[in-house]
Design a protein around this motif. Structure first.
Motif, PDB file in Angstrom:
ATOM      1  N   MET A   1      97.252  -0.493 -39.847  1.00 40.72           N
ATOM      2  CA  MET A   1      96.064  -0.654 -39.008  1.00 40.72           C
ATOM      3  C   MET A   1      96.197  -1.932 -38.192  1.00 40.72           C
ATOM      4  O   MET A   1      96.555  -2.985 -38.723  1.00 40.72           O
ATOM      5  N   ASN A   3      94.533  -4.786 -35.289  1.00 40.13           N
ATOM      6  CA  ASN A   3      93.266  -5.389 -34.897  1.00 40.13           C
ATOM      7  C   ASN A   3      93.397  -5.996 -33.508  1.00 40.13           C
ATOM      8  O   ASN A   3      94.447  -6.532 -33.150  1.00 40.13           O
ATOM      9  N   GLU A 134      84.745   5.244 -34.301  1.00 40.84           N
ATOM     10  CA  GLU A 134      83.683   5.093 -35.302  1.00 40.84           C
ATOM     11  C   GLU A 134      83.129   3.672 -35.228  1.00 40.84           C
ATOM     12  O   GLU A 134      83.753   2.728 -35.709  1.00 40.84           O
ATOM     13  N   SER A 136      80.735   0.478 -36.125  1.00 40.63           N
ATOM     14  CA  SER A 136      80.015  -0.079 -37.265  1.00 40.63           C
ATOM     15  C   SER A 136      79.459  -1.438 -36.843  1.00 40.63           C
ATOM     16  O   SER A 136      79.650  -1.884 -35.708  1.00 40.63           O
ATOM     17  N   ASP A 138      80.447  -4.306 -37.756  1.00 45.30           N
ATOM     18  CA  ASP A 138      81.484  -5.340 -37.667  1.00 45.30           C
ATOM     19  C   ASP A 138      82.557  -5.043 -36.627  1.00 45.30           C
ATOM     20  O   ASP A 138      83.164  -5.972 -36.082  1.00 45.30           O
ATOM     21  N   HIS A 139      82.823  -3.772 -36.357  1.00 43.84           N
ATOM     22  CA  HIS A 139      83.900  -3.430 -35.431  1.00 43.84           C
ATOM     23  C   HIS A 139      83.796  -1.946 -35.050  1.00 43.84           C
ATOM     24  O   HIS A 139      82.947  -1.222 -35.564  1.00 43.84           O
ATOM     25  N   VAL A 140      84.678  -1.539 -34.155  1.00 39.54           N
ATOM     26  CA  VAL A 140      84.818  -0.121 -33.802  1.00 39.54           C
ATOM     27  C   VAL A 140      86.211   0.308 -34.242  1.00 39.54           C
ATOM     28  O   VAL A 140      87.210  -0.339 -33.898  1.00 39.54           O
ATOM     29  N   THR A 141      86.286   1.379 -35.021  1.00 39.71           N
ATOM     30  CA  THR A 141      87.565   1.896 -35.494  1.00 39.71           C
ATOM     31  C   THR A 141      88.000   3.058 -34.609  1.00 39.71           C
ATOM     32  O   THR A 141      87.278   4.044 -34.461  1.00 39.71           O
ATOM     33  N   THR A 143      90.914   5.922 -33.741  1.00 40.04           N
ATOM     34  CA  THR A 143      92.094   6.687 -34.155  1.00 40.04           C
ATOM     35  C   THR A 143      92.793   7.162 -32.890  1.00 40.04           C
ATOM     36  O   THR A 143      92.215   7.903 -32.091  1.00 40.04           O
ATOM     37  N   ILE A 149      95.735   3.650 -36.234  1.00 37.15           N
ATOM     38  CA  ILE A 149      94.329   3.279 -36.325  1.00 37.15           C
ATOM     39  C   ILE A 149      94.187   1.835 -35.858  1.00 37.15           C
ATOM     40  O   ILE A 149      94.921   0.946 -36.292  1.00 37.15           O
ATOM     41  N   THR A 151      91.323  -1.349 -34.873  1.00 36.20           N
ATOM     42  CA  THR A 151      89.945  -1.836 -34.924  1.00 36.20           C
ATOM     43  C   THR A 151      89.746  -2.880 -33.840  1.00 36.20           C
ATOM     44  O   THR A 151      90.646  -3.670 -33.533  1.00 36.20           O
ATOM     45  N   ARG A 277      78.567  -2.447 -30.479  1.00 35.29           N
ATOM     46  CA  ARG A 277      79.870  -2.973 -30.068  1.00 35.29           C
ATOM     47  C   ARG A 277      80.576  -2.068 -29.054  1.00 35.29           C
ATOM     48  O   ARG A 277      81.792  -2.131 -28.910  1.00 35.29           O
TER      49      ARG A 277
END
Length: 403
Positions: A1, A3, A134, A136, A138-141, A143, A149, A151, A277
Motif C-alpha cells: 500500500m 501513501n 473509499e 474515511s 483520515d484518508h481516501v483509499t 484501488t 492500493i 491512500t 477529503r
C-alpha cells in the motif's frame, strides 16, 4: 500500500493543471489516469485571469507562440426574428488590456502540461484507472486498475462527467440536455481576422468564430442534431461554403480543415463540489455548452481555489474538512456561471416574444452604455472584478485614498 498527500484522479486538462499547481505549491501529488490518446482538434479560449495563472505556473511562455489574442469580441444577431438585437462590440483596450484572453489549440496545452508534469519532482504519474474509492475521516483509499492500493489525505476528482470519486463521496448530480449539437472545427480564411472573435446568434444557438495565429480561426457552431449530422457528412469544400455563408463572408473565402467533430449538448452540475477529503474540479463538478468561453476558465478557478486552500505546504496536514470548505468557496461562482450560460442558450432557442425583447434590449443597453459594458467585460475576464471596481467607484474619496 502506498501513501501520498494528494491524489488527482483524471489526466485531462483540468486534472493535469490541478496536479501541477498543487505540486508547485509543495505538496506530494499522484496524478492517476490512463495515458491520453488521439489528436484533439479543439481549441480553448483562456481569459486574462487564466493566462495570469498559467504564467504563475511558468507555462505561458511555452504556450504563447501558438496562441492568438482576443482583442475584440463582437455579437451579431443572425436570426430572422421580428425582434433582433443590434450588433455589440467589446474591446479589451477599454479595460486597459492587450487582449481579453487567448485562443489556444488543446493539443498545445496538453503537450506543454505533459512536459511540465514529467519534469516536476513532486508529481508521481500512475498510468492506470481508479476502480474504487473509499473515503474515511483520515484518508481516501483508492484501488487502482493495476491492483495497487493507494491512500491519500485528499483526493481530487478531475475524472469527468462519470466521476468515480464523486460517486464514492455520495454526491448526486443534476443533468439536463439541449435539443442541440455543436460542430467544432478549424478553418483557414482569405482575410485577416484582426484578432476579432465574432459570435453570430442564430435560432439554433451561437455560431462562434475565434481567432488562431495567422489566417486561421476555430469555430463552434451550435445547430440541431439533424443539421449537425448533415454538416458532418458534407465534403470539406461544401462544408467550407456553408461556414462562409453563415458568417456572411466577413473573412472572405473559407477552407475548413479535416478533423471536424460533433458533440451533443448537455449540462451537468454536482449538488456539492466537495465533501470531507474529496474535492471535485472540472467536468466532475460542472459541465455546460461551449458558450462564452466559460467552461475551462471555470475549471481553472476550481484549481486556483483548491491550491489556495491546501497549497504552500509548510509541513501542515491537510484538514479533514477540505472538501467542505472547497464546496463553500466554489458554489457562488459555479452556480452563477452555469445559470448564466444556460439562460443565454435558452434565450436563443426561445420564440417567446418577451424573451426576445429582453435579449435584444439587453444587448442594446450594453452597446449604448459604456460603464455597463465595462462592468460586464470585467466580470467576464475575472469574476468579481467588475463588482469590486463598482464598489470602489462608489466609495467616498477619503476611503479610496486610505485603501
Amino acid at each position: 500500500m502506498g501513501n501520498v498527500e494528494i491524489a488527482v484522479v483524471g489526466h485531462g486538462l483540468a486534472g493535469s493543471v490541478a496536479a501541477l499547481a498543487l505540486a508547485r505549491s509543495g505538496r506530494k501529488v499522484a496524478l492517476i489516469g490512463p495515458a491520453k490518446s488521439g489528436d484533439d482538434k479543439r481549441t480553448t479560449a483562456l481569459m486574462d485571469q487564466s493566462i495570469r495563472f498559467m504564467d504563475r505556473l511558468g507555462l505561458w511562455h511555452q504556450i504563447e507562440p501558438s496562441a492568438a489574442g482576443l482583442k475584440t469580441m463582437q455579437i451579431i444577431d443572425g436570426t430572422q426574428r421580428l425582434l433582433r438585437a443590434p450588433p455589440a462590440q467589446f474591446r479589451a483596450a477599454e479595460l486597459g488590456l492587450a487582449a481579453f484572453g487567448y485562443n489556444i489549440p488543446n493539443s498545445v496545452l496538453s503537450e506543454v502540461l505533459e512536459r511540465a508534469i514529467a519534469s516536476e519532482a513532486n508529481i508521481e504519474r500512475r498510468d492506470t484507472t481508479v476502480e474504487t474509492a473509499e473515503p474515511s475521516a483520515d484518508h481516501v483509499t483508492l484501488t487502482l486498475g493495476d491492483g495497487e492500493i493507494l491512500t491519500a489525505a485528499l483526493a481530487v476528482g478531475a475524472d469527468g462527467r462519470n466521476s468515480i470519486l464523486r460517486n464514492s463521496a455520495g454526491i448526486d448530480i443534476r443533468k439536463w440536455a439541449y435539443p442541440q449539437s455543436a460542430v467544432v472545427l478549424n478553418f483557414a480564411h482569405e482575410l485577416p481576422h484582426g484578432n476579432v472573435s465574432t459570435e453570430f446568434h442564430t435560432e439554433t444557438g451561437p455560431f462562434t468564430q475565434v481567432p488562431l495565429p495567422g489566417l486561421r480561426s476555430s469555430l463552434v457552431w451550435v445547430v440541431t442534431p439533424q443539421t449537425a449530422a448533415r454538416l458532418m457528412a458534407l465534403p470539406l469544400d461544401e462544408l467550407s461554403l456553408e461556414v462562409e455563408r453563415r458568417m456572411q463572408s466577413i473573412l472572405g473565402k473559407v477552407e475548413v480543415e479535416a478533423g471536424a467533430q460533433g458533440w451533443p449538448l448537455s449540462g451537468l452540475m454536482a449538488k456539492r463540489f466537495g465533501r470531507g477529503r474529496i474535492a471535485l474540479v472540472g467536468e466532475a463538478a460542472h459541465a455546460f455548452p461551449p458558450i462564452g468561453a466559460q467552461g475551462f476558465n471555470l475549471s481553472l478557478r476550481d484549481v486556483m481555489a483548491l491550491a489556495d486552500l491546501v497549497g504552500n505546504a509548510d509541513g501542515s496536514a491537510i484538514a479533514a474538512d477540505t472538501g467542505d470548505r472547497f464546496e463553500r468557496r466554489r458554489r457562488p461562482d459555479i452556480m452563477t456561471r452555469t445559470f448564466g450560460v444556460d439562460l443565454l442558450n435558452r434565450s436563443l432557442l426561445s420564440d417567446f416574444l418577451p424573451m426576445q425583447l429582453v435579449r435584444a434590449g439587453g444587448l442594446h443597453l450594453l452597446s449604448g452604455i459604456g460603464p455597463l459594458r465595462n462592468l460586464l467585460m470585467r466580470e467576464g475576464v475575472e469574476p468579481g472584478r467588475g463588482l469590486r471596481d463598482l464598489m470602489t467607484m462608489f466609495k467616498p474619496s477619503w476611503m479610496r485614498k486610505r485603501a
